[in-house]
Scaffold this active site. Structure first.
Site, short mmCIF file in Angstrom:
data_model
loop_
_atom_site.label_atom_id
_atom_site.label_comp_id
_atom_site.label_asym_id
_atom_site.label_seq_id
_atom_site.Cartn_x
_atom_site.Cartn_y
_atom_site.Cartn_z
N ASP A 1 13.95 -51.08 -19.25
CA ASP A 1 15.39 -50.89 -19.49
C ASP A 1 16.08 -52.17 -19.96
OD1 ASP A 1 14.80 -48.46 -18.45
OD2 ASP A 1 16.34 -48.49 -16.90
N ASP B 1 12.36 -38.75 -18.87
CA ASP B 1 12.02 -40.03 -18.22
C ASP B 1 10.66 -39.94 -17.51
OD1 ASP B 1 12.54 -42.64 -17.46
OD2 ASP B 1 14.54 -42.21 -16.67
C1 GLA Z 1 15.28 -45.07 -16.25
C2 GLA Z 1 15.54 -45.07 -17.74
C3 GLA Z 1 16.99 -45.42 -17.99
C4 GLA Z 1 17.90 -44.43 -17.29
C5 GLA Z 1 17.58 -44.39 -15.81
C6 GLA Z 1 18.30 -43.25 -15.09
O1 GLA Z 1 15.41 -46.34 -15.71
O2 GLA Z 1 14.68 -45.95 -18.40
O3 GLA Z 1 17.28 -45.45 -19.38
O4 GLA Z 1 17.72 -43.17 -17.87
O5 GLA Z 1 16.18 -44.19 -15.58
O6 GLA Z 1 17.99 -43.17 -13.73
#
Ligand code: GLA
Length: 411
Positions: free
Chosen positions: A208, A153
Protein backbone atom coordinates in the site's frame (compact mmCIF):
# COMPACT_ATOMS: atom_id res chain seq x y z
CA UNK A 1 -34.92 -38.70 -28.07
CA UNK A 2 -34.21 -36.80 -31.25
CA UNK A 3 -36.23 -33.93 -29.84
CA UNK A 4 -34.25 -33.95 -26.56
CA UNK A 5 -30.96 -34.05 -28.45
CA UNK A 6 -31.98 -31.08 -30.58
CA UNK A 7 -32.82 -29.11 -27.45
CA UNK A 8 -29.57 -30.11 -25.81
CA UNK A 9 -27.65 -28.88 -28.85
CA UNK A 10 -29.60 -25.63 -28.83
CA UNK A 11 -28.94 -25.17 -25.11
CA UNK A 12 -25.21 -25.81 -25.57
CA UNK A 13 -25.12 -23.33 -28.45
CA UNK A 14 -26.88 -20.75 -26.26
CA UNK A 15 -24.44 -21.31 -23.39
CA UNK A 16 -21.42 -21.01 -25.67
CA UNK A 17 -22.99 -17.89 -27.14
CA UNK A 18 -23.54 -16.41 -23.67
CA UNK A 19 -19.99 -17.23 -22.59
CA UNK A 20 -18.58 -15.59 -25.73
CA UNK A 21 -20.80 -12.58 -25.23
CA UNK A 22 -19.65 -12.11 -21.63
CA UNK A 23 -15.98 -12.58 -22.62
CA UNK A 24 -16.55 -9.90 -25.25
CA UNK A 25 -18.12 -7.61 -22.66
CA UNK A 26 -15.05 -8.18 -20.52
CA UNK A 27 -12.70 -7.09 -23.26
CA UNK A 28 -12.53 -3.40 -23.97
CA UNK A 29 -13.21 -2.41 -20.36
CA UNK A 30 -9.63 -1.24 -19.86
CA UNK A 31 -8.12 -0.53 -23.26
CA UNK A 32 -6.50 2.44 -21.55
CA UNK A 33 -5.64 2.61 -17.83
CA UNK A 34 -8.79 2.94 -15.69
CA UNK A 35 -9.52 6.36 -14.15
CA UNK A 36 -11.64 7.21 -11.13
CA UNK A 37 -11.74 7.87 -7.40
CA UNK A 38 -11.48 5.51 -4.41
CA UNK A 39 -12.37 6.09 -0.76
CA UNK A 40 -9.47 4.34 0.97
CA UNK A 41 -6.42 6.63 0.94
CA UNK A 42 -8.22 9.55 2.53
CA UNK A 43 -11.16 8.06 4.42
CA UNK A 44 -10.30 4.44 5.28
CA UNK A 45 -13.39 2.79 6.82
CA UNK A 46 -15.18 6.07 7.38
CA UNK A 47 -17.55 5.97 4.40
CA UNK A 48 -21.29 6.40 3.92
CA UNK A 49 -23.74 7.02 1.11
CA UNK A 50 -24.03 10.77 1.66
CA UNK A 51 -20.30 11.20 1.27
CA UNK A 52 -20.11 8.92 -1.77
CA UNK A 53 -22.92 10.88 -3.45
CA UNK A 54 -21.14 14.14 -2.67
CA UNK A 55 -17.99 12.68 -4.20
CA UNK A 56 -19.91 11.78 -7.36
CA UNK A 57 -21.29 15.34 -7.49
CA UNK A 58 -17.80 16.78 -7.01
CA UNK A 59 -16.31 14.52 -9.67
CA UNK A 60 -18.71 16.02 -12.19
CA UNK A 61 -18.71 19.63 -10.91
CA UNK A 62 -14.91 19.88 -10.74
CA UNK A 63 -14.40 18.79 -14.35
CA UNK A 64 -12.68 15.58 -13.27
CA UNK A 65 -15.37 13.41 -14.86
CA UNK A 66 -15.03 15.25 -18.14
CA UNK A 67 -11.27 14.75 -17.94
CA UNK A 68 -11.87 10.98 -17.84
CA UNK A 69 -12.30 9.97 -14.18
CA UNK A 70 -15.48 7.90 -14.35
CA UNK A 71 -15.33 5.35 -11.54
CA UNK A 72 -16.49 6.11 -7.99
CA UNK A 73 -15.05 3.20 -6.01
CA UNK A 74 -16.05 2.10 -2.53
CA UNK A 75 -13.18 0.43 -0.75
CA UNK A 76 -13.35 -1.69 2.41
CA UNK A 77 -16.10 -1.32 5.05
CA UNK A 78 -19.30 -0.87 3.04
CA UNK A 79 -20.46 -4.23 4.44
CA UNK A 80 -23.18 -5.19 6.91
CA UNK A 81 -21.85 -7.23 9.85
CA UNK A 82 -23.20 -10.42 8.20
CA UNK A 83 -24.35 -11.75 4.85
CA UNK A 84 -28.13 -12.23 4.48
CA UNK A 85 -29.84 -15.50 5.42
CA UNK A 86 -29.18 -16.95 1.93
CA UNK A 87 -25.53 -15.99 1.98
CA UNK A 88 -25.76 -12.96 -0.33
CA UNK A 89 -23.73 -9.89 0.58
CA UNK A 90 -25.56 -6.90 2.01
CA UNK A 91 -24.41 -3.41 2.85
CA UNK A 92 -24.28 -1.65 6.20
CA UNK A 93 -27.78 -0.20 6.47
CA UNK A 94 -26.73 2.49 8.94
CA UNK A 95 -24.12 3.90 6.59
CA UNK A 96 -25.94 3.04 3.36
CA UNK A 97 -29.65 3.26 4.32
CA UNK A 98 -30.84 3.58 0.70
CA UNK A 99 -28.94 0.46 -0.34
CA UNK A 100 -26.35 -0.24 -2.98
CA UNK A 101 -28.72 -0.33 -5.94
CA UNK A 102 -29.93 3.19 -5.16
CA UNK A 103 -26.33 4.38 -4.89
CA UNK A 104 -25.47 2.80 -8.24
CA UNK A 105 -28.55 4.45 -9.79
CA UNK A 106 -27.45 7.82 -8.42
CA UNK A 107 -23.91 7.41 -9.74
CA UNK A 108 -25.12 6.16 -13.12
CA UNK A 109 -27.54 9.07 -13.49
CA UNK A 110 -24.49 11.35 -13.33
CA UNK A 111 -22.84 9.43 -16.18
CA UNK A 112 -20.41 7.75 -13.77
CA UNK A 113 -19.74 4.14 -12.77
CA UNK A 114 -19.72 2.51 -9.34
CA UNK A 115 -16.97 0.28 -7.97
CA UNK A 116 -17.02 -2.02 -4.97
CA UNK A 117 -14.43 -3.93 -2.93
CA UNK A 118 -14.08 -7.49 -1.70
CA UNK A 119 -11.41 -9.97 -0.73
CA UNK A 120 -10.50 -13.49 -1.82
CA UNK A 121 -10.26 -14.65 1.80
CA UNK A 122 -12.94 -15.25 4.43
CA UNK A 123 -12.53 -11.70 5.71
CA UNK A 124 -11.30 -8.43 4.22
CA UNK A 125 -8.26 -6.54 5.45
CA UNK A 126 -10.51 -4.52 7.79
CA UNK A 127 -12.26 -7.69 9.03
CA UNK A 128 -15.53 -7.53 7.02
CA UNK A 129 -16.86 -10.65 5.26
CA UNK A 130 -14.76 -11.74 2.28
CA UNK A 131 -15.87 -13.62 -0.83
CA UNK A 132 -14.27 -17.01 -0.12
CA UNK A 133 -16.87 -19.70 -0.86
CA UNK A 134 -19.40 -17.07 -2.05
CA UNK A 135 -17.77 -15.92 -5.28
CA UNK A 136 -20.68 -16.61 -7.63
CA UNK A 137 -23.23 -15.23 -5.19
CA UNK A 138 -21.21 -12.07 -4.72
CA UNK A 139 -20.71 -11.51 -8.43
CA UNK A 140 -24.42 -12.01 -9.00
CA UNK A 141 -25.32 -9.52 -6.28
CA UNK A 142 -22.84 -6.95 -7.63
CA UNK A 143 -24.36 -7.33 -11.08
CA UNK A 144 -27.88 -6.91 -9.66
CA UNK A 145 -26.82 -3.81 -7.78
CA UNK A 146 -25.34 -2.34 -10.98
CA UNK A 147 -21.69 -2.45 -9.96
CA UNK A 148 -19.12 -1.69 -12.69
CA UNK A 149 -15.76 -2.33 -11.03
CA UNK A 150 -14.48 -4.78 -8.42
CA UNK A 151 -11.27 -4.35 -6.42
CA UNK A 152 -10.44 -7.80 -5.04
CA UNK A 153 -8.03 -7.88 -2.11
CA UNK A 154 -5.78 -10.60 -0.72
CA UNK A 155 -5.95 -10.46 3.11
CA UNK A 156 -6.56 -13.65 5.10
CA UNK A 157 -5.84 -16.02 2.24
CA UNK A 158 -3.36 -18.45 3.80
CA UNK A 159 -3.49 -21.73 1.83
CA UNK A 160 -5.49 -20.26 -1.05
CA UNK A 161 -4.00 -20.56 -4.53
CA UNK A 162 -3.77 -17.02 -5.96
CA UNK A 163 -4.24 -17.86 -9.61
CA UNK A 164 -7.16 -20.13 -8.76
CA UNK A 165 -8.80 -17.58 -6.48
CA UNK A 166 -8.59 -14.69 -8.93
CA UNK A 167 -9.63 -16.84 -11.89
CA UNK A 168 -12.63 -18.10 -9.92
CA UNK A 169 -13.81 -14.55 -9.28
CA UNK A 170 -13.15 -13.57 -12.88
CA UNK A 171 -15.33 -16.45 -14.05
CA UNK A 172 -18.01 -15.57 -11.51
CA UNK A 173 -18.09 -11.98 -12.76
CA UNK A 174 -18.32 -13.12 -16.36
CA UNK A 175 -21.10 -15.55 -15.52
CA UNK A 176 -23.04 -12.78 -13.79
CA UNK A 177 -23.25 -11.20 -17.21
CA UNK A 178 -22.55 -7.54 -16.40
CA UNK A 179 -19.32 -5.93 -17.63
CA UNK A 180 -17.39 -5.42 -14.39
CA UNK A 181 -13.80 -4.23 -14.48
CA UNK A 182 -11.65 -6.57 -12.36
CA UNK A 183 -8.90 -4.91 -10.31
CA UNK A 184 -6.63 -7.44 -8.58
CA UNK A 185 -5.11 -6.33 -5.29
CA UNK A 186 -2.66 -9.00 -4.16
CA UNK A 187 0.20 -6.49 -3.79
CA UNK A 188 2.53 -8.28 -6.21
CA UNK A 189 3.09 -11.07 -3.71
CA UNK A 190 2.63 -13.84 -6.30
CA UNK A 191 3.96 -11.95 -9.33
CA UNK A 192 0.54 -11.54 -11.01
CA UNK A 193 2.22 -9.81 -13.96
CA UNK A 194 3.50 -13.26 -14.95
CA UNK A 195 0.09 -14.98 -15.05
CA UNK A 196 -2.79 -12.55 -14.79
CA UNK A 197 -3.07 -10.82 -18.17
CA UNK A 198 -6.09 -13.01 -18.93
CA UNK A 199 -7.41 -12.83 -15.37
CA UNK A 200 -7.65 -9.17 -14.32
CA UNK A 201 -7.68 -5.80 -16.05
CA UNK A 202 -5.05 -4.49 -13.62
CA UNK A 203 -3.03 -5.82 -10.73
CA UNK A 204 -1.30 -4.16 -7.83
CA UNK A 205 2.47 -4.51 -8.13
CA UNK A 206 3.31 -3.26 -4.64
CA UNK A 207 2.19 -2.93 -1.04
CA UNK A 208 0.00 0.00 0.00
CA UNK A 209 1.09 3.52 -0.84
CA UNK A 210 1.30 5.97 2.08
CA UNK A 211 1.50 9.72 2.40
CA UNK A 212 5.23 10.25 1.99
CA UNK A 213 7.08 11.02 -1.19
CA UNK A 214 10.40 9.45 -0.30
CA UNK A 215 10.89 9.07 3.45
CA UNK A 216 10.01 5.61 4.83
CA UNK A 217 10.70 6.93 8.35
CA UNK A 218 7.58 9.09 8.00
CA UNK A 219 5.62 5.91 8.82
CA UNK A 220 5.82 5.24 12.51
CA UNK A 221 3.11 2.62 13.23
CA UNK A 222 3.67 -1.16 13.40
CA UNK A 223 2.24 -1.66 9.93
CA UNK A 224 4.17 0.37 7.37
CA UNK A 225 2.88 1.56 4.02
CA UNK A 226 5.34 2.49 1.31
CA UNK A 227 6.55 5.75 -0.10
CA UNK A 228 5.59 7.02 -3.53
CA UNK A 229 9.21 6.46 -4.59
CA UNK A 230 9.30 2.85 -3.38
CA UNK A 231 6.19 2.06 -5.42
CA UNK A 232 7.63 3.89 -8.41
CA UNK A 233 10.83 1.85 -8.31
CA UNK A 234 9.09 -1.51 -8.01
CA UNK A 235 6.57 -0.75 -10.73
CA UNK A 236 9.12 0.72 -13.15
CA UNK A 237 10.79 -2.69 -13.57
CA UNK A 238 7.64 -4.37 -14.84
CA UNK A 239 6.92 -2.40 -18.00
CA UNK A 240 7.05 -5.39 -20.33
CA UNK A 241 3.98 -6.90 -18.64
CA UNK A 242 1.61 -3.94 -19.07
CA UNK A 243 -0.58 -3.28 -22.09
CA UNK A 244 -4.16 -2.61 -23.21
CA UNK A 245 -6.55 -4.55 -20.99
CA UNK A 246 -3.93 -5.52 -18.38
CA UNK A 247 -2.10 -2.81 -16.45
CA UNK A 248 0.50 -2.67 -13.70
CA UNK A 249 -1.01 -0.82 -10.73
CA UNK A 250 1.47 0.93 -8.40
CA UNK A 251 -1.54 1.90 -6.18
CA UNK A 252 -3.87 4.86 -5.90
CA UNK A 253 -2.84 8.48 -6.01
CA UNK A 254 -1.88 10.53 -2.96
CA UNK A 255 -2.10 13.80 -4.92
CA UNK A 256 -3.92 16.44 -2.86
CA UNK A 257 -3.45 14.63 0.45
CA UNK A 258 -0.66 16.81 1.85
CA UNK A 259 2.56 16.50 -0.14
CA UNK A 260 4.15 19.58 -1.70
CA UNK A 261 2.87 20.75 -5.06
CA UNK A 262 6.17 19.70 -6.65
CA UNK A 263 5.87 16.20 -5.18
CA UNK A 264 2.22 15.98 -6.24
CA UNK A 265 3.11 17.00 -9.80
CA UNK A 266 5.99 14.50 -9.93
CA UNK A 267 3.86 11.67 -8.50
CA UNK A 268 1.06 12.32 -11.00
CA UNK A 269 3.41 12.70 -13.97
CA UNK A 270 5.35 9.52 -13.19
CA UNK A 271 2.12 7.53 -12.81
CA UNK A 272 1.13 8.85 -16.26
CA UNK A 273 4.55 7.93 -17.67
CA UNK A 274 4.01 4.39 -16.35
CA UNK A 275 0.53 4.11 -17.90
CA UNK A 276 -0.76 3.46 -14.38
CA UNK A 277 -4.45 3.43 -13.51
CA UNK A 278 -5.30 6.93 -12.25
CA UNK A 279 -7.43 6.33 -9.18
CA UNK A 280 -7.70 9.50 -7.09
CA UNK A 281 -7.34 9.16 -3.32
CA UNK A 282 -8.06 12.71 -2.10
CA UNK A 283 -11.17 14.58 -0.97
CA UNK A 284 -12.27 16.00 -4.29
CA UNK A 285 -15.05 18.02 -2.60
CA UNK A 286 -12.53 20.33 -0.98
CA UNK A 287 -9.41 20.08 -3.14
CA UNK A 288 -7.40 23.22 -3.88
CA UNK A 289 -7.27 24.80 -7.31
CA UNK A 290 -3.64 23.73 -7.51
CA UNK A 291 -4.58 20.08 -6.94
CA UNK A 292 -7.44 20.31 -9.44
CA UNK A 293 -5.11 21.84 -12.03
CA UNK A 294 -2.74 18.87 -11.73
CA UNK A 295 -5.44 16.21 -11.79
CA UNK A 296 -7.41 17.66 -14.70
CA UNK A 297 -4.53 18.53 -17.03
CA UNK A 298 -5.80 17.03 -20.29
CA UNK A 299 -2.45 16.90 -22.05
CA UNK A 300 -0.78 15.11 -19.15
CA UNK A 301 -3.68 12.68 -18.81
CA UNK A 302 -3.37 12.01 -22.55
CA UNK A 303 0.15 10.66 -21.91
CA UNK A 304 -1.31 8.09 -19.50
CA UNK A 305 -4.26 7.32 -21.77
CA UNK A 306 -2.31 7.08 -25.01
CA UNK A 307 -3.88 4.35 -27.18
CA UNK A 308 -0.55 2.61 -27.88
CA UNK A 309 -0.69 1.52 -24.23
CA UNK A 310 3.03 1.14 -23.55
CA UNK A 311 4.39 1.70 -20.05
CA UNK A 312 7.24 4.24 -20.04
CA UNK A 313 10.90 3.40 -19.65
CA UNK A 314 13.31 4.84 -17.09
CA UNK A 315 16.05 5.19 -19.66
CA UNK A 316 18.88 6.55 -17.51
CA UNK A 317 19.73 8.32 -14.28
CA UNK A 318 22.23 11.14 -14.47
CA UNK A 319 23.42 12.65 -11.21
CA UNK A 320 20.03 12.44 -9.50
CA UNK A 321 18.02 13.29 -12.63
CA UNK A 322 15.94 10.44 -14.04
CA UNK A 323 15.33 10.44 -17.79
CA UNK A 324 12.09 8.76 -18.83
CA UNK A 325 10.63 7.99 -22.27
CA UNK A 326 7.17 6.68 -23.14
CA UNK A 327 6.36 5.70 -26.74
CA UNK A 328 3.03 7.16 -27.89
CA UNK A 329 0.81 6.47 -30.90
CA UNK A 330 1.76 7.95 -34.30
CA UNK A 331 5.50 8.01 -33.66
CA UNK A 332 5.29 10.51 -30.79
CA UNK A 333 7.07 10.25 -27.45
CA UNK A 334 6.55 11.53 -23.94
CA UNK A 335 9.80 12.65 -22.37
CA UNK A 336 10.16 13.36 -18.66
CA UNK A 337 13.05 14.61 -16.55
CA UNK A 338 12.54 13.87 -12.88
CA UNK A 339 14.74 15.63 -10.36
CA UNK A 340 14.82 13.17 -7.49
CA UNK A 341 17.22 15.30 -5.42
CA UNK A 342 16.34 17.84 -2.75
CA UNK A 343 17.89 20.75 -4.68
CA UNK A 344 16.87 22.63 -7.78
CA UNK A 345 18.97 21.49 -10.75
CA UNK A 346 19.82 22.94 -14.12
CA UNK A 347 20.06 20.24 -16.73
CA UNK A 348 21.44 20.37 -20.27
CA UNK A 349 19.48 18.13 -22.62
CA UNK A 350 21.66 16.79 -25.43
CA UNK A 351 19.08 14.90 -27.49
CA UNK A 352 21.75 13.03 -29.46
CA UNK A 353 22.71 11.18 -26.28
CA UNK A 354 19.27 9.59 -26.22
CA UNK A 355 19.18 7.77 -29.56
CA UNK A 356 17.85 4.35 -28.65
CA UNK A 357 15.40 1.63 -29.66
CA UNK A 358 12.86 0.35 -27.15
CA UNK A 359 13.74 -3.29 -27.76
CA UNK A 360 12.00 -4.40 -24.57
CA UNK A 361 8.45 -3.48 -25.60
CA UNK A 362 7.59 -1.25 -28.55
CA UNK A 363 10.60 -1.72 -30.91
CA UNK A 364 10.35 2.03 -31.55
CA UNK A 365 13.42 4.28 -32.05
CA UNK A 366 13.88 7.85 -30.90
CA UNK A 367 16.48 8.50 -33.66
CA UNK A 368 17.18 12.11 -32.67
CA UNK A 369 20.11 11.99 -35.14
CA UNK A 370 17.72 11.48 -38.07
CA UNK A 371 14.39 12.93 -36.90
CA UNK A 372 13.57 16.39 -35.60
CA UNK A 373 10.75 16.46 -33.08
CA UNK A 374 8.67 19.43 -32.08
CA UNK A 375 8.31 19.49 -28.31
CA UNK A 376 5.52 20.84 -26.13
CA UNK A 377 6.36 21.67 -22.53
CA UNK A 378 3.21 20.29 -20.92
CA UNK A 379 3.48 21.77 -17.44
CA UNK A 380 4.40 25.14 -18.91
CA UNK A 381 1.42 25.97 -21.04
CA UNK A 382 2.63 23.88 -23.98
CA UNK A 383 5.56 26.18 -24.82
CA UNK A 384 7.13 24.70 -27.94
CA UNK A 385 10.71 23.97 -29.07
CA UNK A 386 12.56 21.66 -31.45
CA UNK A 387 15.02 18.87 -30.79
CA UNK A 388 17.62 19.93 -33.41
CA UNK A 389 19.50 21.81 -30.74
CA UNK A 390 20.31 21.09 -27.10
CA UNK A 391 18.06 22.56 -24.43
CA UNK A 392 18.73 23.79 -20.93
CA UNK A 393 16.07 23.37 -18.24
CA UNK A 394 15.69 24.18 -14.57
CA UNK A 395 13.94 21.49 -12.54
CA UNK A 396 12.87 22.25 -8.95
CA UNK A 397 13.64 19.69 -6.23
CA UNK A 398 11.43 16.58 -6.42
CA UNK A 399 9.70 17.88 -9.53
CA UNK A 400 9.50 17.10 -13.22
CA UNK A 401 9.49 18.57 -16.68
CA UNK A 402 7.29 16.77 -19.15
CA UNK A 403 7.45 17.12 -22.92
CA UNK A 404 5.40 15.67 -25.72
CA UNK A 405 7.60 15.11 -28.78
CA UNK A 406 6.12 14.91 -32.26
CA UNK A 407 8.23 14.01 -35.32
CA UNK A 408 8.13 16.93 -37.78
CA UNK A 409 11.16 16.75 -40.08
CA UNK A 410 14.22 14.80 -41.18
CA UNK A 411 17.47 16.02 -39.80
C1 GLA B 1 -5.44 -3.49 1.63
C2 GLA B 1 -5.37 -2.84 0.26
C3 GLA B 1 -5.72 -1.37 0.38
C4 GLA B 1 -7.11 -1.22 0.98
C5 GLA B 1 -7.18 -1.93 2.31
C6 GLA B 1 -8.61 -2.00 2.85
O1 GLA B 1 -4.47 -2.99 2.47
O2 GLA B 1 -4.11 -3.02 -0.31
O3 GLA B 1 -5.65 -0.72 -0.88
O4 GLA B 1 -8.04 -1.74 0.08
O5 GLA B 1 -6.71 -3.28 2.21
O6 GLA B 1 -8.71 -2.68 4.06
Amino acid sequence: MKFAMKHLILLCAALVGAATASAQKWEGLADTPPMGWNSWNKFGCNIDERMIREMADALVDSGLAEAGYVYINLDDCWHAPERDADGFPQCDTTRFPSGMKALADYVHAKGLKLGIYSDAGRTTCAGRFGSFGHEYQDALQYARWGIDYLKYDWCNTADINPKGAYTLMRDALRAAGRPILFSMCEWGTNKPWEWASEVGHMWRTTGDIGLSFSDPKAFTGDWKPRTVMQNLDDNARLRRYAGPGHWNDPDMLEVGNGMSVNQDRAHFTLWCMMAAPLILGNDIRTMSDQTAAILTDREVIAIDQDPLGVQGLRYATDNGIEIWFKPLADGEWAFCLFNRTLEERTYEIDWLLYCFTDTEVSQRSTAFDRIVYEGRDLWNGGKSFRTDRPRSVVIPAEDVVLYRLKPVAER
